[in-house]
Scaffold this motif. Structure first.
Motif, PDB file in Angstrom:
ATOM      1  N   THR A   1      -1.270  -7.863   3.784  1.00  0.00           N
ATOM      2  CA  THR A   1      -1.913  -9.124   2.704  1.00  0.00           C
ATOM      3  C   THR A   1      -3.383  -9.120   3.378  1.00  0.00           C
ATOM      4  N   CYS A   2      -4.079  -9.591   2.605  1.00  0.00           N
ATOM      5  CA  CYS A   2      -5.478 -10.034   2.757  1.00  0.00           C
ATOM      6  C   CYS A   2      -5.902 -11.227   3.255  1.00  0.00           C
ATOM      7  N   PRO A   3      -6.222 -11.721   4.633  1.00  0.00           N
ATOM      8  CA  PRO A   3      -6.695 -12.922   4.722  1.00  0.00           C
ATOM      9  C   PRO A   3      -7.895 -13.455   4.158  1.00  0.00           C
ATOM     10  N   PRO A   4      -8.092 -14.659   4.150  1.00  0.00           N
ATOM     11  CA  PRO A   4      -9.207 -15.239   3.226  1.00  0.00           C
ATOM     12  C   PRO A   4     -10.328 -14.545   3.462  1.00  0.00           C
ATOM     13  N   VAL A   5     -11.144 -14.532   2.563  1.00  0.00           N
ATOM     14  CA  VAL A   5     -12.542 -13.681   2.817  1.00  0.00           C
ATOM     15  C   VAL A   5     -13.554 -14.623   2.296  1.00  0.00           C
TER      16      VAL A   5
ATOM     17  N   LEU B   1       0.903  -1.038  -0.049  1.00  0.00           N
ATOM     18  CA  LEU B   1       0.000  -0.060  -0.035  1.00  0.00           C
ATOM     19  C   LEU B   1       0.989   1.107   0.101  1.00  0.00           C
ATOM     20  N   MET B   2       0.683   2.040  -0.934  1.00  0.00           N
ATOM     21  CA  MET B   2       1.625   3.322  -1.099  1.00  0.00           C
ATOM     22  C   MET B   2       0.782   4.329  -0.950  1.00  0.00           C
ATOM     23  N   THR B   3       1.026   5.506   0.011  1.00  0.00           N
ATOM     24  CA  THR B   3       0.523   6.782   0.062  1.00  0.00           C
ATOM     25  C   THR B   3       1.510   7.859  -0.164  1.00  0.00           C
TER      26      THR B   3
ATOM     27  N   THR C   1     -17.240 -12.349  -1.802  1.00  0.00           N
ATOM     28  CA  THR C   1     -16.864 -10.734  -1.421  1.00  0.00           C
ATOM     29  C   THR C   1     -15.917 -10.546  -2.586  1.00  0.00           C
ATOM     30  N   THR C   2     -16.204  -9.306  -2.993  1.00  0.00           N
ATOM     31  CA  THR C   2     -15.337  -8.588  -4.062  1.00  0.00           C
ATOM     32  C   THR C   2     -14.749  -7.470  -3.663  1.00  0.00           C
ATOM     33  N   GLY C   3     -15.059  -6.696  -2.530  1.00  0.00           N
ATOM     34  CA  GLY C   3     -14.114  -5.441  -2.091  1.00  0.00           C
ATOM     35  C   GLY C   3     -14.240  -5.514  -0.786  1.00  0.00           C
ATOM     36  N   VAL C   4     -13.028  -5.187  -0.267  1.00  0.00           N
ATOM     37  CA  VAL C   4     -13.024  -4.945   1.310  1.00  0.00           C
ATOM     38  C   VAL C   4     -12.302  -3.594   1.694  1.00  0.00           C
ATOM     39  N   ALA C   5     -12.744  -3.353   3.050  1.00  0.00           N
ATOM     40  CA  ALA C   5     -12.405  -1.917   3.295  1.00  0.00           C
ATOM     41  C   ALA C   5     -10.859  -2.121   3.891  1.00  0.00           C
ATOM     42  N   SER C   6     -10.002  -1.209   3.458  1.00  0.00           N
ATOM     43  CA  SER C   6      -8.675  -1.304   3.630  1.00  0.00           C
ATOM     44  C   SER C   6      -8.485  -0.480   5.254  1.00  0.00           C
ATOM     45  N   GLY C   7      -9.158   0.383   5.723  1.00  0.00           N
ATOM     46  CA  GLY C   7      -8.733   1.330   6.848  1.00  0.00           C
ATOM     47  C   GLY C   7      -8.620   2.632   6.707  1.00  0.00           C
ATOM     48  N   GLN C   8      -8.072   3.245   7.669  1.00  0.00           N
ATOM     49  CA  GLN C   8      -7.801   4.867   7.684  1.00  0.00           C
ATOM     50  C   GLN C   8      -6.405   5.059   7.883  1.00  0.00           C
ATOM     51  N   TYR C   9      -5.887   6.259   7.393  1.00  0.00           N
ATOM     52  CA  TYR C   9      -4.638   6.790   7.309  1.00  0.00           C
ATOM     53  C   TYR C   9      -4.708   8.039   8.117  1.00  0.00           C
ATOM     54  N   VAL C  10      -4.055   8.386   9.063  1.00  0.00           N
ATOM     55  CA  VAL C  10      -3.937   9.625   9.847  1.00  0.00           C
ATOM     56  C   VAL C  10      -2.881  10.099   9.769  1.00  0.00           C
ATOM     57  N   MET C  11      -2.975  11.563   9.332  1.00  0.00           N
ATOM     58  CA  MET C  11      -1.740  12.350   9.164  1.00  0.00           C
ATOM     59  C   MET C  11      -1.775  13.328  10.381  1.00  0.00           C
ATOM     60  N   SER C  12      -0.722  13.547  11.031  1.00  0.00           N
ATOM     61  CA  SER C  12      -0.807  14.521  12.035  1.00  0.00           C
ATOM     62  C   SER C  12       0.355  15.561  11.647  1.00  0.00           C
ATOM     63  N   TRP C  13      -0.094  16.727  11.688  1.00  0.00           N
ATOM     64  CA  TRP C  13       0.604  18.005  11.049  1.00  0.00           C
ATOM     65  C   TRP C  13       0.438  19.160  11.535  1.00  0.00           C
ATOM     66  N   LYS C  14       1.091  19.964  11.235  1.00  0.00           N
ATOM     67  CA  LYS C  14       0.943  21.705  11.616  1.00  0.00           C
ATOM     68  C   LYS C  14       1.909  22.457  10.692  1.00  0.00           C
ATOM     69  N   ARG C  15       1.590  23.480  11.078  1.00  0.00           N
ATOM     70  CA  ARG C  15       2.381  24.515  10.124  1.00  0.00           C
ATOM     71  C   ARG C  15       3.702  24.510  10.639  1.00  0.00           C
ATOM     72  N   LYS C  16       4.873  24.801   9.582  1.00  0.00           N
ATOM     73  CA  LYS C  16       5.925  24.831   9.983  1.00  0.00           C
ATOM     74  C   LYS C  16       6.518  25.928  10.916  1.00  0.00           C
TER      75      LYS C  16
ATOM     76  N   ALA D   1      -4.267  -7.232   6.966  1.00  0.00           N
ATOM     77  CA  ALA D   1      -3.240  -7.646   7.978  1.00  0.00           C
ATOM     78  C   ALA D   1      -2.018  -7.097   7.497  1.00  0.00           C
ATOM     79  N   ALA D   2      -1.086  -6.568   8.482  1.00  0.00           N
ATOM     80  CA  ALA D   2       0.172  -6.049   8.118  1.00  0.00           C
ATOM     81  C   ALA D   2       1.189  -7.091   8.031  1.00  0.00           C
ATOM     82  N   VAL D   3       2.039  -7.253   7.075  1.00  0.00           N
ATOM     83  CA  VAL D   3       2.755  -8.468   7.131  1.00  0.00           C
ATOM     84  C   VAL D   3       3.946  -7.908   8.210  1.00  0.00           C
TER      85      VAL D   3
END
Lengths: 116, 1052
Positions: free
Chosen positions: B941-945, B888-890, B949-964, B914-916
C-alpha cells in the motif's frame, strides 16, 4: 668524331626535356610528337621527336644540308617511329636492351643513304 | 702577335658621346673654376645629355686638319679605316670649344677685358683652322643677372662682345656663380649639346658630299670608309637609328670588296668592327633577333675567308673573338633586362668561341710541329713600327707569307678555359645541365692539356657521375680514359686504380685488348710496381710520372687503400643476401655473398669480409687465405662465372626481435707485401649500374641457358641486406576451457591449460592473461580479472594480469575469473612465456619462447526483469491510490543460454511504500532454463502523501543468482533492479462493497457498502440504490448520509 655526336645528342636532351615539360602541362594526349629544331650549332642542326611513352629520337643533320626541310625531317621521324614500334612489338625483344633488328638497321641505313 | 691583337679597340666598344672641350678653366688653383668643372663631371647619370667633357688649356693645339682634297681622281686609298680616326673624333677633335672667361657686365675695365676675351677666342679659332668646330664663350659672373631686357648695359655689352669675338648671340652664355650652380650648368650643357648636334650634322653632310667624286673601281675602300664615318658621326649625334642604317650599308659594302691574300685580314677586321657596332645597336634598340641574325650572317660570310692555309690559326683566333664579343654583348643586354631562352643564350657563343680557340691552338701546334718546338720570338720585333701603331686597322707591318712561322706565341690556355667557364655559367642559368657537363668535360680536357692534372681530375670526377646515372657508357669511357691518364701522370694510386677498375668493367666500351692492358697495370700497382704509361701521353710528362711512381712504390708498402665502389661500375660485382628475411633464434643465420667479375683476366683476391650491423658476427663472415683456408681456387674469380661464398653463424638471444643488416662488403685485392686495395660496397652490394640491370633482368623473358650444378645465374640473385632474428617457435600448447558467452557481472571462469611438448624442462614459465591491450579504454574499466574466483572482484582488480610466475612446467591448469560489467565483445589474451636451454652447432643458448592465445568473449545480459503494478483484482493500474492496497508483480525472464540458478530475491522498499504483510521471496532456489520466466507478487500500500505529489519511488529489487553449472565456491551475483516510480492519487471518498462470493436463489444476499470519507472536511453524501431485475430488494433505497469525517458507514 663519333664521340662528338654522342655529346651533341646527349646535350640536346636538355632541350627535349624542357620542351616536353613545357608541353606536358597543357595537353598530354594531343601533344605533337615532333619537337622541331632543338638547337642550332655551328656545324649541325639537331632535330628531336618524343613518343608518347617518352622515347626520344634525335636526328643530327649537317648545317650545310639544305635539301632537308622540316617536312622531310618530320617524315623521317615518323618512319623511324614506325620501325621502332615494330621492334617493340617483337615478343622476343626485351625493352631496354640494345636494338638488334636487321629490319630496323636497314631502315636506318637506307634513310641515311637517302639523305647523303 | 699577342692575343691582345684581336681585342677590339676601346674606342669602338665605348658608347660614342659628343666631345666638348672646356678652356679657360683653372681647375687646379681656382676654387670657383674647380666647382664649375665638378658640376660638369659629377653625377653624370642617364638623365643628363651624353657629352664627354675635357678641360684643355686655352692655347691647346688641336689635331691639324689636312688640306681638303678637291679631286679623288688620282687618289688610291691604302686602307679602309685609319687606326687613329675614331679616337680622334672621340677625344681629340671637339664638336664645340667653350671658352670660360670671368667678366661681369659692370666691369670697370670693360674695354680691356673685352679685347682680351676676343684674343683668346681668336687663339682657339686659329688652332681649329679648317675644322667646323664651334666656339662658344661663357662669362663667369659674380652677380646674379637681372631678367633679360631690364639690364640695358648688359645687352649692349653683350652685343659688343659678340661683335668683338665674332660670335653669334647664341654662342655667348652667362654663368652666374651663385647657389644654383648645378641648375645653370645643366642648362649650359643642353645648349652645348645642341651645338654639338649641329656640328656632327655638318660633319655627316661633309663626308656624304665626298661620295660624288668616287668611282667604283679605285675607291671601293673609300665607300666603306665613308659609310663607317657617317655612321660613327650619327652615333656621336646620338642618332642610333641612322647610325645602324649606315653601319649596315658599310657592312654590305665591305663584303663587295675584292679579297686577296694581302687584304683579307683587313677586311675581316673591319667587318668584325662593323658587325660589332651593328649588333650592339640592335641590342640597344631591343631587337635581339636582328642582332642574332646579323651575327649569323656575319659568321656565315666570314667563315670561309680563311686566307692562306698557314694563317688558318689566325682565322680561328679571329672567329673565336667574334663569338666571344657577341657573347659579351648578349650577356650585357641580358643584364640590362633582355630575357634569353634555353636555346638562344650567350653560352652558345662562348662555347663556340672556346671551340675556335681550341681550333686555333691545334692549328698553331700543327704549324710549329708541336708545342715543344718553341721557336724563340724574333729579337727585333717585326711588329714594332716606328710609331707603335699601324696606320690602318687590320693591316700588317710586314709582307705576308714570309715570317709567319715565327710570329706567334702559344695561345694562352687560360683564354679557352675562361671562355668555357663563361659558357658553363650561362648554361647553368638556362637549365642545360647536360650542356654544362659537356663543357666541364671540355674544360677538364683543356686542363689536361695544360698539364694541370689536379684541376682536370676534379672537373672530370664531378661530371662522371652524371654520365654514369644517365648510362651514356660511350661518353663515360672517354672521360674515364682522360681521368686515368691524369691520375697516371700524377701517380695518384687510389684514383688510378678506381678509374682502371671502371674502365676494365662492364660499363666501359673499350676493346678487350685495352681492358687487358689496363688490368695488367692494376696488377702491377698491386705488386707495388709502377704501371706502364697510358698511350697518348706527353712523353716528357710520362718521364716525370715514372719517377713519381717509383717514389710512391718505395715509400708506401703495405699501405691500405679503400675504394668506395658503390657509385661507380667496377669490374667486380657483388651481391650479398641473407637466405631468409627472418631466422628463428635456434636456427643458424645463413648468408651468401656472390661475386662476379667481367674483366678479361681472372681476379685473385686475398680476403673477403662482410660487416654486419652487430659487429660481433663479423668474425664469422670472413674468407681469407689464412683462416679457415678455403681451396686456393676459391680465391680466384673467373670472368663471367658467379662465385658464391656462404657464411653461417648463430644469432645471440639478445638480438631477438632485432634486425641484422649488412653494412658493407669488403674485398681485398693485392697482398700484404705489395699494396692492399679494399673494394668496399656499402650495404648488400650493387653498384651504379646494377639496379637498372636487375630491372632489365626481371623484364627479360629470355631463356637462360642450363647452368651446371652449383652455379648460379647472376641475374637471378637479388640482394637481401637485412634479416630479422625472431624467437624460437614455442612447443607448448595452450588451451582455454570456458563456456561462452559471459553473463553480465558474473565471475566468468576460464580454465587455461598449458602443456609442454618440449623435450626438456621449460623453465620460468610465466603467464600473462587478461584483456588484450589496445582495445577501447572503457573496456579496461569494466573488465576485471583475478585468479581467485571465490571472491567477487571489484574495481581494484586490473584488466590484465601480467607475468604470473608458474614455475617449471609440468602440464598444468590455471583457473581464471573474469568479471565484465558491461555487455559486448571483448578480446582476451593469454600469453605464455618460458625459457628453454638449447644447443645449436655446439653453442648453448637460452631460448625464450612465448605463445599467445586470444579469445573473443561476448558478454550478455543474464535475465530481464519486468515490473508492473496491478490492483488486488489483478487489473492493470495506471496509478495507485493512497491507502488502497495494490500488487507489485515482477517477471524474471532468463536470457542466458545456460540454466540460471536464482538463489534468492529481495524487495527493498522505499519509505514511500509499505508492505501489507511480511514479503518473502517466492523464487528462492528456482532454476530457470533459457527462455523460462519466474514471477513474484507483493501486496503493497501507499501511505498518504503530501498534496501535489504525483509519483513516488517504489524501491529496489535485488536478485541473487549464479550459473547452474558454477561450483559452490563461485560467489553469488547480486543484481539490483531499481523499481519504477509510480503515480499516486489521493481520493476523497472511498467506497468498498462487501459482497459474498456467491448467492443462492431465493435466499437473501447481504450486501454491505463501506463509504469512507478520506478528507478532513465534513461531507454530505447522497446514495441511491437501483436494483436490477434479477434481484428483489430490501433496505434503504435512498439514504442521505450526514456529515462524516474519516469514518466508515455501512449499509446493508
Amino acid at each position: 668524331i663519333e664521340l662528338k655526336f654522342h655529346y651533341t645528342v646527349h646535350t640536346s636532351l636538355d632541350v627535349v626535356e624542357e620542351k616536353v615539360s613545357a608541353v606536358g602541362k597543357v595537353i598530354v594526349d594531343q601533344r605533337e610528337l615532333y619537337l622541331g629544331l632543338l638547337y642550332p650549332t655551328e656545324d649541325y642542326k639537331v632535330y628531336g621527336y618524343v613518343t608518347n611513352s617518352k622515347v626520344k629520337f634525335v636526328i643530327v643533320v649537317d648545317s650545310s644540308n639544305t635539301s632537308l626541310r622540316d617536312n622531310e625531317i618530320r617524315s623521317m621521324f615518323r618512319k623511324l617511329h614506325n620501325s621502332f614500334t615494330d621492334v617493340m612489338c617483337n615478343p622476343f625483344y626485351n625493352p631496354g636492351d640494345p636494338i638488334q633488328s636487321k629490319v630496323f638497321d636497314s631502315m636506318v641505313s637506307s634513310m641515311m643513304v637517302q639523305t647523303c | 702577335m699577342s692575343p691582345a691583337q684581336w681585342d677590339l679597340p676601346p674606342e669602338l666598344c665605348c658608347r660614342p658621346m659628343a666631345f666638348v672641350a672646356l678652356t679657360g678653366l683653372d681647375v687646379v688653383y681656382n676654387a670657383v673654376h674647380r666647382a664649375i668643372w665638378d658640376a660638369f663631371c659629377a653625377n653624370r647619370r642617364a638623365d643628363r645629355v651624353p657629352i664627354s667633357f675635357k678641360v684643355l688649356p686655352g692655347d691647346h693645339e688641336y689635331p691639324k686638319c689636312r688640306t681638303k682634297r678637291t679631286s679623288y681622281e688620282w687618289y688610291i686609298p691604302k686602307g679602309i679605316l685609319k687606326t687613329g680616326w675614331m679616337n680622334k673624333h672621340l677625344n681629340l677633335v671637339p664638336a664645340l670649344v667653350v671658352l670660360f672667361y670671368e667678366l661681369d657686365w659692370d666691369e670697370p675695365q670693360w674695354k680691356e677685358k673685352q679685347s682680351e676675351c676676343a684674343t683668346k677666342v681668336e687663339i682657339v679659332r686659329t688652332s681649329l683652322q679648317g675644322r667646323n668646330t664651334k666656339v662658344a664663350v661663357v662669362l663667369i659672373q659674380k652677380k646674379t643677372p637681372l631678367p633679360p631686357g631690364e639690364d640695358v648695359m648688359a645687352s649692349e655689352r653683350a652685343a659688343a662682345l659678340c661683335n668683338a669675338c665674332d660670335l653669334s648671340g647664341k654662342s655667348l652664355f652667362v654663368l652666374p656663380h651663385t647657389d644654383h650652380l648645378v641648375g645653370y650648368i645643366i642648362r649650359l650643357e643642353n645648349a652645348f649639346y645642341e651645338h654639338a648636334q649641329t656640328y656632327y650634322y655638318t660633319e655627316i653632310r661633309r663626308v656624304k658630299s665626298h661620295k660624288e667624286f668616287l668611282n667604283k673601281t679605285t675607291h671601293q675602300l673609300l665607300f666603306v670608309r665613308h659609310q663607317f664615318k657617317t655612321a660613327f658621326f650619327s652615333e656621336l649625334k646620338q642618332d642610333t637609328q641612322n647610325a645602324l642604317k649606315y653601319y649596315r650599308a658599310a657592312y654590305s659594302l665591305i663584303h663587295e670588296l675584292r679579297t686577296h691574300e694581302t687584304n683579307i685580314l683587313e677586311i675581316k677586321t673591319m667587318a668584325g668592327f662593323i658587325n660589332y657596332k651593328i649588333c650592339r645597336l640592335c641590342f640597344q634598340h631591343n631587337t635581339p633577333l636582328d642582332a642574332i641574325a646579323q651575327f649569323r650572317k656575319h659568321i656565315d660570310l666570314c667563315k670561309k675567308k680563311i686566307g692562306s692555309a698557314e694563317l688558318a690559326f689566325e682565322h680561328a683566333a679571329w672567329m673565336s673573338k667574334q663569338f666571344q664579343y657577341f657573347g659579351d654583348l648578349f650577356d650585357e643586354a641580358i643584364k640590362l633586362g633582355l630575357t634569353a631562352i634555353q636555346t638562344q643564350n650567350p653560352g652558345f657563343y662562348y662555347q663556340q668561341a672556346a671551340h675556335y680557340a681550341q681550333e686555333r691552338k691545334r692549328l698553331a701546334f700543327q704549324l710549329c710541329g708541336g708545342p715543344e718546338a718553341n721557336l724563340g720570338y724574333p729579337a727585333p720585333d717585326p711588329l714594332e713600327t716606328p710609331t707603335g701603331i699601324l696606320d690602318f686597322y687590320g693591316q700588317r707591318a710586314w709582307r705576308q707569307g714570309h715570317q709567319i712561322s715565327t710570329c706567334f706565341k702559344l695561345v694562352s690556355q687560360e683564354l679557352i678555359i675562361a671562355l668555357l667557364s663563361n659558357a658553363v655559367a650561362q648554361f647553368k642559368k638556362y637549365k642545360c645541365p647536360r650542356m654544362k657537363s659537356r663543357l666541364m668535360v671540355q674544360m677538364g680536357e683543356e686542363y689536361y692539356h695544360t698539364k694541370d692534372y689536379a684541376k682536370a681530375l676534379k672537373l672530370l670526377d664531378y661530371v662522371m657521375c652524371d654520365y654514369r646515372t644517365e648510362r651514356w657508357w660511350g661518353l663515360l669511357t672517354s672521360i674515364l680514359g682522360t681521368a686515368l691518364r691524369c691520375s697516371y701522370l700524377m701517380a695518384q694510386v687510389k684514383d688510378y686504380v678506381s678509374y682502371s677498375m671502371e674502365l676494365v668493367g662492364r660499363a666501359s666500351m673499350l676493346r678487350e685488348d685495352q681492358k687487358s692492358r689496363i688490368q695488367k697495370n692494376v696488377a702491377k700497382v698491386l705488386k707495388n710496381e709502377p704501371p706502364e704509361a697510358e698511350p697518348d701521353c706527353d712523353p716528357s710528362a710520362v718521364k716525370a710520372a715514372q719517377a713519381l711512381w717509383n717514389e710512391r712504390g718505395s715509400q708506401a708498402s703495405g699501405e691500405d687503400l679503400i675504394l668506395e665502389v658503390q657509385d661507380s661500375v667496377p669490374f667486380v660485382q657483388c651481391k650479398a643476401r641473407f637466405l631468409h628475411p627472418s631466422f628463428h633464434l635456434d636456427v643458424p643465420v645463413q648468408l651468401h655473398v656472390f661475386l662476379l667479375t667481367d674483366s678479361p683476366h681472372p681476379v685473385r683476391f686475398s680476403k673477403l669480409c662482410v660487416s654486419l650491423s652487430n659487429q660481433d658476427y663479423n668474425q664469422y663472415c670472413v674468407v681469407d687465405s689464412l683462416g679457415q683456408a678455403p681451396a686456393q681456387e676459391d680465391m680466384c674469380l673467373v670472368p663471367g662465372r658467379t662465385h658464391r661464398y656462404s657464411f653461417r653463424f648463430v644469432a645471440r638471444p639478445e638480438d631477438v626481435g632485432k634486425k641484422i643488416e649488412i653494412t658493407g662488403v669488403d674485398l681485398m685485392l693485392g697482398s700484404e707485401n705489395g699494396r692492399c686495395i679494399f673494394l668496399n660496397w656499402r650495404g648488400g652490394g650493387g653498384d651504379a649500374a646494377s639496379s637498372h640491370e636487375a630491372l632489365q633482368a626481371t623484364r627479360s623473358f629470355k631463356r637462360r641457358g642450363r647452368l651446371p650444378e652449383n652455379e648460379v645465374d647472376w641475374d637471378t640473385v637479388s640482394i637481401q641486406a637485412s634479416t630479422m632474428i625472431i624467437s624460437r617457435v614455442p612447443r607448448i600448447s595452450v588451451q582455454l576451457h570456458h563456456e561462452p558467452p559471459a553473463l553480465n557481472n558474473e565471475m566468468y571462469c576460464m580454465m587455461v591449460t598449458i602443456q609442454s611438448h618440449e623435450d626438456i624442462v621449460a623453465r620460468d614459465l610465466k603467464l600473462t592473461a587478461g584483456l588484450k591491450p589496445g582495445q577501447d579504454a572503457n573496456l579496461s574499466h569494466t573488465t576485471h580479472v583475478t585468479l581467485d574466483g571465490s571472491k567477487m572482484c571489484d574495481d581494484s582488480h586490473r584488466a590484465l594480469l601480467p607475468d604470473i610466475p608458474m614455475g617449471d612446467l609440468q602440464p598444468q591448469e590455471k583457473p581464471l575469473s573474469i568479471r565484465c560489467s558491461t555487455t559486448g565483445p571483448r578480446i582476451f589474451l593469454v600469453h605464455v612465456a618460458y625459457t628453454v636451454d638449447t644447443c645449436i652447432e655446439g653453442r648453448d643458448i637460452v631460448c625464450k619462447c612465448h605463445k599467445d592465445e586470444t579469445v573473443t568473449i561476448e558478454t550478455v545480459v543474464p535475465f530481464e526483469v519486468a515490473v508492473k503494478f496491478v490492483s488486488t483484482k489483478f487489473e492493470h493500474l495506471e496509478h495507485v491510490f493512497v491507502d488502497v492496497p495494490f500488487l507489485l508483480m515482477t517477471d524474471i525472464l532468463s536470457m542466458s543460454p545456460w540454466p540460471l540458478h536464482l538463489v534468492t530475491s529481495e524487495l527493498q522498499l522505499a519509505p514511500t511504500m509499505a508492505a501489507v504483510d511480511q514479503p518473502a521471496s517466492q523464487v528462492e532456489e528456482v532454476v530457470l532454463q533459457t527462455g523460462e520466466s519466474a514471477s513474484e507478487c507483493f501486496c503493497l500500500t501507499c501511505p498518504p502523501v503530501h498534496h501535489g505529489t504525483t509519483g513516488v519511488a517504489s524501491g529496489q529489487y535485488v536478485m541473487s543468482w549464479k550459473r547452474k553449472s558454477a561450483n559452490a565456491t563461485i560467489p553469488v551475483v547480486n543484481t539490483v533492479i531499481t523499481l519504477p516510480h509510480v503515480a499516486v492519487e489521493t481520493i476523497p471518498l472511498y467506497v468498498h462493497a462487501d459482497l459474498p462470493s456467491f448467492g443462492r436463489v431465493r435466499e437473501s444476499l447481504p450486501v454491505k457498502y463501506h463509504i469512507q470519507n478520506r478528507t478532513a472536511i465534513v461531507q454530505e453524501v447522497e446514495m441511491s440504490v437501483e436494483p436490477s431485475d434479477a434481484f428483489m430488494f430490501s433496505g434503504l433505497k435512498q439514504v442521505l448520509v450526514v456529515p462524516l469525517i474519516d469514518t466508515h458507514s455501512v449499509a446493508a
